[in-house]
Write a protein that holds these residues in place. Structure first.
Motif, short mmCIF file in Angstrom:
data_model
loop_
_atom_site.label_atom_id
_atom_site.label_comp_id
_atom_site.label_asym_id
_atom_site.label_seq_id
_atom_site.Cartn_x
_atom_site.Cartn_y
_atom_site.Cartn_z
N UNK A 187 -59.07 -56.25 96.18
CA UNK A 187 -58.09 -55.70 95.01
C UNK A 187 -58.42 -54.28 95.42
N UNK A 188 -57.72 -53.48 94.96
CA UNK A 188 -58.21 -52.13 95.40
C UNK A 188 -58.77 -51.21 94.02
N UNK A 189 -58.63 -52.19 93.53
CA UNK A 189 -59.51 -51.82 92.01
C UNK A 189 -60.18 -52.94 91.54
N UNK A 190 -61.29 -52.69 90.97
CA UNK A 190 -61.77 -53.97 90.06
C UNK A 190 -60.99 -54.26 88.93
N UNK A 191 -61.36 -55.13 88.39
CA UNK A 191 -60.75 -56.01 87.14
C UNK A 191 -61.68 -55.59 86.25
N UNK A 199 -61.77 -45.57 79.86
CA UNK A 199 -61.19 -45.15 78.89
C UNK A 199 -62.98 -44.91 77.39
N UNK A 200 -62.68 -43.46 77.50
CA UNK A 200 -63.91 -43.08 77.15
C UNK A 200 -63.45 -41.78 75.78
N UNK A 201 -64.43 -41.52 75.04
CA UNK A 201 -63.54 -40.53 73.94
C UNK A 201 -64.89 -39.44 74.44
N UNK A 202 -64.27 -38.51 73.75
CA UNK A 202 -64.90 -36.72 74.42
C UNK A 202 -65.14 -36.38 72.55
N UNK A 246 -59.45 -41.20 82.57
CA UNK A 246 -58.78 -39.65 83.62
C UNK A 246 -58.24 -41.01 84.47
N UNK A 247 -58.66 -42.17 84.96
CA UNK A 247 -58.18 -43.28 85.47
C UNK A 247 -56.38 -42.41 86.16
N UNK A 248 -56.01 -42.57 87.59
CA UNK A 248 -53.92 -42.48 87.82
C UNK A 248 -53.49 -43.52 87.80
N UNK A 249 -54.00 -44.86 87.20
CA UNK A 249 -53.01 -46.07 86.48
C UNK A 249 -52.62 -45.37 84.92
N UNK A 250 -54.22 -44.82 84.24
CA UNK A 250 -53.95 -44.87 82.93
C UNK A 250 -52.63 -44.50 82.30
#
Length: 144
Positions: free
Chosen positions: A54-58, A65-68, A83-87
């Motif tokens: 796959x193009x993406x890792x499972x 997902x992060x906290x800043x 920041x993932x384009x799929x989000x």
């Protein structure tokens, strides 16, 4: 004995505005609650039934997902997201759309569960995806 209040702007800033003060630590704790719940809800894709790469890792979206923490003169805050384009597509869903191969003379290869086999097609009419509002669904957990 009477008490007298002495203003301490630096102490007040540490208490209310600083990320390391009690208010900042509580804001960060609540953001962490949201992050954990969002990671639990976002889910993980199943491996490809045909065994293709796959193009993406499972688990890539979940792991992104992060906290800043954010310091501002108005007080501490946190940003929970990815920041993932799929989000955004995953969170808001998608409309029905047609999928074409990347190359003009190419074909699409899909696993078809009803036929229990792979099929080759020149285009596919995707029905769209339902939104999975993994962030906004869990905001209520941050309110006490």
């Amino acid at each position: 004995m009477s008490a007298r209040w002495v203003p301490n702007p630096a102490g007040q800033a540490e208490f209310f505005v600083s990320l390391t003060g009690p208010v900042g630590r509580e804001v960060y704790r609540r953001g962490t609650v949201l992050l954990v719940a969002a990671r639990r809800q976002v889910g993980v894709a199943v491996p490809d039934p045909l065994g293709r790469a796959r193009d993406r890792r499972v688990g890539q979206l979940r792991d992104s997902l992060t906290i800043q923490p954010i310091a501002s003169p108005l007080g501490p805050s946190v940003r929970v997201g990815s920041a993932d384009p799929i989000a955004l597509l995953h969170h808001e869903g998608s409309r029905p759309h047609t999928i074409f191969p990347r190359r003009r003379d190419g074909v699409l290869h899909f696993y078809w569960p009803q036929k229990n086999t792979g099929v080759f097609l020149r285009k596919v009419n995707h029905p769209g995806t339902a939104p999975n509002r993994y962030l906004s669904d869990n905001l209520h957990l941050t309110i006490t």
